[in-house]
Design a protein around this motif. Structure first.
Motif, short mmCIF file in Angstrom:
data_model
loop_
_atom_site.label_atom_id
_atom_site.label_comp_id
_atom_site.label_asym_id
_atom_site.label_seq_id
_atom_site.Cartn_x
_atom_site.Cartn_y
_atom_site.Cartn_z
N GLY A 157 -69.17 45.79 -40.90
CA GLY A 157 -68.20 44.77 -41.69
C GLY A 157 -68.77 44.00 -42.80
O GLY A 157 -69.88 44.20 -43.35
N SER A 158 -68.23 42.66 -42.66
CA SER A 158 -68.91 41.66 -43.54
C SER A 158 -70.01 41.02 -43.02
O SER A 158 -71.03 40.70 -43.82
N GLY A 159 -70.30 41.47 -41.69
CA GLY A 159 -71.72 40.94 -41.08
C GLY A 159 -71.57 39.30 -41.12
O GLY A 159 -72.44 38.84 -40.21
N LYS A 160 -70.46 38.82 -41.40
CA LYS A 160 -70.38 37.28 -41.09
C LYS A 160 -69.65 36.74 -40.02
O LYS A 160 -69.85 35.74 -39.53
N GLN A 161 -69.33 37.85 -39.19
CA GLN A 161 -68.55 37.40 -38.21
C GLN A 161 -69.52 36.92 -36.94
O GLN A 161 -70.43 37.39 -36.66
N TYR A 162 -69.30 35.74 -36.42
CA TYR A 162 -70.01 35.37 -35.34
C TYR A 162 -69.80 35.88 -33.95
O TYR A 162 -68.94 36.49 -33.59
N MET A 163 -71.05 35.86 -33.44
CA MET A 163 -71.38 36.51 -32.22
C MET A 163 -71.75 35.56 -31.08
O MET A 163 -73.15 35.76 -30.73
N PRO A 164 -71.02 34.69 -30.44
CA PRO A 164 -71.40 34.00 -29.48
C PRO A 164 -72.06 34.90 -28.01
O PRO A 164 -71.35 35.66 -27.54
N TRP A 165 -73.27 34.58 -27.73
CA TRP A 165 -74.00 35.58 -27.03
C TRP A 165 -74.50 34.63 -25.60
O TRP A 165 -74.56 33.56 -25.74
N ILE A 166 -74.71 35.21 -24.50
CA ILE A 166 -75.30 34.58 -23.30
C ILE A 166 -76.05 35.73 -22.76
O ILE A 166 -75.58 36.96 -22.48
N HIS A 167 -77.18 35.25 -22.25
CA HIS A 167 -77.99 36.18 -21.28
C HIS A 167 -77.61 36.29 -20.17
O HIS A 167 -77.18 35.36 -19.33
N VAL A 168 -77.35 37.47 -19.39
CA VAL A 168 -76.80 37.75 -18.10
C VAL A 168 -77.32 36.75 -17.04
O VAL A 168 -76.62 36.19 -16.10
N GLU A 169 -78.60 36.35 -17.31
CA GLU A 169 -79.23 35.59 -16.27
C GLU A 169 -78.69 34.25 -15.98
O GLU A 169 -78.43 33.40 -15.22
N ASP A 170 -78.44 33.63 -17.52
CA ASP A 170 -77.83 32.29 -17.46
C ASP A 170 -76.35 32.36 -17.23
O ASP A 170 -75.85 31.45 -16.56
N LEU A 171 -75.76 33.57 -17.44
CA LEU A 171 -74.23 33.49 -17.01
C LEU A 171 -74.16 33.52 -15.51
O LEU A 171 -73.22 32.94 -14.80
N CYS A 172 -75.13 34.34 -14.64
CA CYS A 172 -75.04 34.04 -13.17
C CYS A 172 -75.17 32.85 -12.70
O CYS A 172 -74.75 32.44 -11.91
N THR A 173 -76.26 32.12 -13.48
CA THR A 173 -76.51 30.68 -13.16
C THR A 173 -75.53 30.00 -13.02
O THR A 173 -75.16 28.88 -12.29
N ILE A 174 -74.37 30.08 -14.19
CA ILE A 174 -73.22 29.06 -14.48
C ILE A 174 -72.36 29.85 -13.27
O ILE A 174 -71.88 28.73 -12.87
N TYR A 175 -72.21 30.66 -12.79
CA TYR A 175 -71.15 31.20 -11.61
C TYR A 175 -71.99 30.50 -10.29
O TYR A 175 -71.04 29.90 -9.63
N LEU A 176 -72.97 30.58 -10.19
CA LEU A 176 -73.74 29.84 -9.11
C LEU A 176 -73.39 28.19 -9.09
O LEU A 176 -73.11 27.68 -8.10
#
Ligand code: NAP
Length: 302
Positions: A194-213
């Motif tokens: 598309g426009s390429g301007k759409q933001y893509m908030p990302w997270i590494h799965v290791e960080d996500l699991c640390t947040i759950y912990l």
């Protein structure tokens, strides 16, 4: 005595990583799944069927914590009316089933933690950074996330601490949305969309699991938390970074939005729209991202 964590949808992408982390931290893990699975040393499987509201109640009764990840994959099939209902029901009705078991047995938990998604904020294609105080969007993903989060509020009404993890795009090795992208980029056929301007908030799965912990261990945490790095990654930056890692510069033009709309229908909003999200609230809890740099995170996933 080891504390037990019940994970719904625990055999999926995030659940598999989370299970490994929890086991390494001395928890036992139970997993709710629609299919029969073989128990392992510290992992017990229980069956449920959200459509018929069947569940092996022992799974809930022996849990100290519940992490609710179950839900039909939003990017797997075209969003027909039937598919949309399945996406909502697999989240809302599954929460309701867990709620009913908790209520029936006056079962107390140390915490109930649920996945949600940054899609709750809808398509915000400007520079605005969405915070947890922003209202849900008026589109399908906003509606799904709101219904999902509302169903968790019933559990909070049982005087159980609840946490909602509004997750960005999760990066993992040969998993999630990267699994579809990598072959294209590997053969130098990847380009922006598309426009390429759409933001893509990302997270590494290791960080996500640390947040759950952390959501398990930190009794102060409750309510919604954005789980994504706040940076300037948009689709062009993401695509160029991935191409660079594979040793080339993007040579193909952006995939036109109209093509994606024709191929994916309404589901194309997943790839054609985006928003920036604030990670301030989760950082305030003392959490630190191990992966803050997109290139470093992507390299770790290849
Ligand atoms: N991955 C991402 O980038 C991302 C981003 C934002 C939010 N999230 C959310 O985080 C959660 C976990 O994501 P994931 O990437 O680990 O997803 P996943 O790999 O698709 O795993 C989800 C699991 O949910 C279970 N499930 C699917 N349909 C179900 C249904 N109709 N009824 C009951 N259970 C069902 C499945 O387990 P069984 O087959 O064993 O039953 C499946 O393994 C999802 O709710 C997702 O929407 C993910």
């Amino acid at each position: 005595m080891k504390k037990n964590v019940l994970i719904s949808g625990g055999s999926g992408f995030i659940g598999t990583h989370l299970t490994a982390l929890l086991l390494s931290k001395g928890y036992t893990v139970s997993i709710l799944s629609r299919s029969e699975k073989q128990n392992k040393a510290d992992v017990f499987y229980y069956k449920w069927d959200v459509a018929t509201q069947f569940i092996e109640e022992e799974a809930v009764l022996k849990a100290d914590y519940i992490i609710h990840l179950a839900g039909e994959n939003i990017g797997e099939k075209r969003w027909t009316a039937k598919r949309k209902a399945a996406i909502i029901d697999s989240r809302e009705k599954s929460s309701q089933l867990l709620y009913m078991v908790l209520k029936k047995h006056y079962k107390k938990l140390d915490a109930f933690i649920s996945a949600s998604a940054v899609g709750i904020y809808g398509a915000v294609n400007g520079e605005e950074i969405c915070t947890e105080n922003d209202a849900p969007a008026n589109d399908f993903l906003g509606y799904v996330c709101q219904k999902w989060e509302d169903s968790i509020d019933f559990i909070e009404n049982l005087n159980i601490r609840t946490v909602k993890i509004r997750t960005g795009l999760v990066l993992g090795k040969n998993e999630g949305f990267l699994k579809k992208l990598i072959p294209l980029f590997k053969y130098r056929l990847g380009s922006a969309i598309g426009s390429g301007k759409q933001y893509m908030p990302w997270i590494h799965v290791e960080d996500l699991c640390t947040i759950y912990l952390q959501a398990i261990q930190n009794a102060e945490m409750s309510g919604p938390y954005n789980a994504a790095v706040t940076d300037n990654t948009n689709n062009t930056i993401f695509s160029k970074t991935l191409a660079r890692i594979f040793g080339y510069s993007i040579w193909l033009p952006n995939v036109p939005a109209i093509v994606l709309k024709m191929v994916l229908g309404e589901m194309s909003i997943i790839v054609l729209t985006g928003r920036r999200v604030s990670s301030e609230k989760i950082l305030q809890t003392g959490f630190n991202f191990k992966f803050k740099n997109l290139e470093q995170a992507l390299k770790d996933c290849l």
